[in-house]
Scaffold this motif. Structure first.
Motif, PDB file in Angstrom:
ATOM      1  N   LEU A 217       9.347  -2.831  20.908  1.00  0.00           N
ATOM      2  CA  LEU A 217       8.292  -2.719  19.897  1.00  0.00           C
ATOM      3  C   LEU A 217       6.912  -2.421  20.475  1.00  0.00           C
ATOM      4  CD1 LEU A 217       9.296  -5.713  17.585  1.00  0.00           C
ATOM      5  CD2 LEU A 217       9.646  -3.274  17.139  1.00  0.00           C
ATOM      6  N   TYR A 220       5.078   0.576  19.040  1.00  0.00           N
ATOM      7  CA  TYR A 220       4.680   0.378  17.648  1.00  0.00           C
ATOM      8  C   TYR A 220       3.435  -0.515  17.562  1.00  0.00           C
ATOM      9  CZ  TYR A 220       9.346   2.210  16.661  1.00  0.00           C
ATOM     10  OH  TYR A 220      10.458   2.993  16.601  1.00  0.00           O
ATOM     11  N   ARG A 221       3.344  -1.492  18.444  1.00  0.00           N
ATOM     12  CA  ARG A 221       2.152  -2.344  18.457  1.00  0.00           C
ATOM     13  C   ARG A 221       0.912  -1.526  18.791  1.00  0.00           C
ATOM     14  NH1 ARG A 221       5.742  -6.071  21.191  1.00  0.00           N
ATOM     15  NH2 ARG A 221       6.389  -7.707  19.733  1.00  0.00           N
ATOM     16  N   ALA A 224       0.139   0.741  15.770  1.00  0.00           N
ATOM     17  CA  ALA A 224      -0.416  -0.034  14.659  1.00  0.00           C
ATOM     18  C   ALA A 224      -1.850  -0.456  14.939  1.00  0.00           C
ATOM     19  CB  ALA A 224       0.455  -1.261  14.390  1.00  0.00           C
ATOM     20  N   ALA A 248      10.274  -5.409  11.422  1.00  0.00           N
ATOM     21  CA  ALA A 248       9.224  -5.779  12.372  1.00  0.00           C
ATOM     22  C   ALA A 248       8.111  -4.737  12.388  1.00  0.00           C
ATOM     23  CB  ALA A 248       9.818  -5.946  13.772  1.00  0.00           C
ATOM     24  N   VAL A 249       8.460  -3.461  12.304  1.00  0.00           N
ATOM     25  CA  VAL A 249       7.450  -2.404  12.315  1.00  0.00           C
ATOM     26  C   VAL A 249       6.619  -2.450  11.029  1.00  0.00           C
ATOM     27  CG1 VAL A 249       7.081   0.094  12.312  1.00  0.00           C
ATOM     28  CG2 VAL A 249       8.729  -0.936  13.894  1.00  0.00           C
ATOM     29  N   LEU A 252       4.079  -5.121  11.403  1.00  0.00           N
ATOM     30  CA  LEU A 252       2.957  -4.690  12.245  1.00  0.00           C
ATOM     31  C   LEU A 252       1.992  -3.812  11.453  1.00  0.00           C
ATOM     32  CD1 LEU A 252       4.845  -3.807  15.563  1.00  0.00           C
ATOM     33  CD2 LEU A 252       3.248  -5.696  15.221  1.00  0.00           C
ATOM     34  N   GLN A 255      -0.015  -5.999   9.046  1.00  0.00           N
ATOM     35  CA  GLN A 255      -1.035  -6.758   9.776  1.00  0.00           C
ATOM     36  C   GLN A 255      -2.226  -5.885  10.142  1.00  0.00           C
ATOM     37  OE1 GLN A 255       1.085  -8.415  13.116  1.00  0.00           O
ATOM     38  NE2 GLN A 255       2.510  -9.544  11.793  1.00  0.00           N
ATOM     39  N   ALA A 256      -1.979  -4.582  10.300  1.00  0.00           N
ATOM     40  CA  ALA A 256      -3.044  -3.636  10.643  1.00  0.00           C
ATOM     41  C   ALA A 256      -3.819  -3.167   9.415  1.00  0.00           C
ATOM     42  CB  ALA A 256      -2.460  -2.431  11.369  1.00  0.00           C
TER      43      ALA A 256
END
Length: 279
Positions: A217, A220-221, A224, A248-249, A252, A255-256
């Motif tokens: 991930l 992706y972090r 994001a 999970a993506v 993220l 959250q962004a």
């Protein structure tokens, strides 16, 4: 020797090497050796081959038996109906990535950013499908950028695209209606289980994210964290996914500050793409 006899020998060699789809691959390699389109191969199978053609085919069969991908041997891959140059410096564009293309084309866009552009297949395809759009492709690999630039020229979209050597959005400026990416998403524990064609022949940096924590991930972090600042209001962020990574993506992305996140399945019913919007 007739091409048909040589082809049969190639199929047998690939089957002996344990290659799945041996007949299909041998036909691609024979067409490559004869410098023909695959659709014309059947018409040429009764013809004799020259020594040079036979040597070219046999070398290609030997490479495939060592699990080198067909696209690397032939130097090209058909993607969304267009041929793209492929080298060991870039990922082989896969049919499942066309799910990302289809999702991106659901809504109009004027400016598109492709993060980790690789061969440029995604970006060049989107620009070819949308003649008024412009695009930017970024990659950390100078060699990959060279391949992408060549593909953009062949497809006639080069005047509408720019390429940047950048670590994700580090060198990017401005805002975009659409940001797309097929990032590295293989977890550290998954590398050994990959097919040899992928594990041994494709660029590791395009498969495994830097700073991999075992989940796959990390890219992706980074996306994001960086991409939302470059999305125009109402703009879309669309990424390809690894197996089981969708929830999970999407978390993220939420959250962004991105909204209306959803997953898109490919033709096999697997969640292949994550999509979210800038407020």
């Amino acid at each position: 020797m007739q091409a048909q006899v040589l082809l049969a020998e190639g199929v047998a060699a690939l089957r002996a090497a344990g290659i799945e789809g041996a007949a299909r691959d041998a036909r691609w390699l024979m067409a490559h050796a004869l410098d023909l389109g695959l659709d014309r191969l059947t018409l040429a199978l009764q013809d004799p081959v020259t020594e040079a053609q036979a040597a070219r085919f046999q070398a290609a069969i030997a490479a495939r038996a060592h699990r080198q991908p067909v696209a690397q041997i032939t130097g090209q891959r058909l993607f969304w109906g267009r041929l793209f140059r492929v080298t060991p410096d870039v990922l082989d564009p896969r049919p499942e990535t066309e799910t990302l293309i289809a999702t991106a084309l659901e809504q109009p866009f004027g400016r598109v950013l492709d993060l980790g552009t690789g061969s440029g297949a995604i970006l060049a395809t989107l620009l070819a499908e949308c003649p008024e759009a412009t695009g930017t492709g970024v990659d950390l690999s100078p060699a990959a950028l060279g391949v992408a630039q060549g593909n953009a020229q062949v497809l006639g979209v080069a005047p509408r695209v720019s390429f940047l050597h950048s670590d994700w959005c580090a060198g990017v400026s401005g805002q975009f209606d659409l940001i797309v990416s097929n990032p590295p998403y293989i977890g550290a524990g998954e590398i050994a289980d990959l097919a040899p064609e992928t594990r041994d022949w494709e660029p590791r940096m395009a498969l495994v994210p830097e700073g991999c924590d075992g989940t796959g991930l990390a890219a992706y972090r980074a996306i994001a964290a960086q991409a939302p600042a470059h999305l125009a209001p109402g703009g879309r962020l669309i990424v390809e996914l690894g197996l089981g990574q969708g929830p999970a993506v999407l978390a993220l992305f939420a959250q962004a500050g991105l909204t209306s996140g959803r997953l898109v399945d490919d033709l096999t019913g697997r969640a292949r793409v994550a999509l979210a919007y800038s407020p």
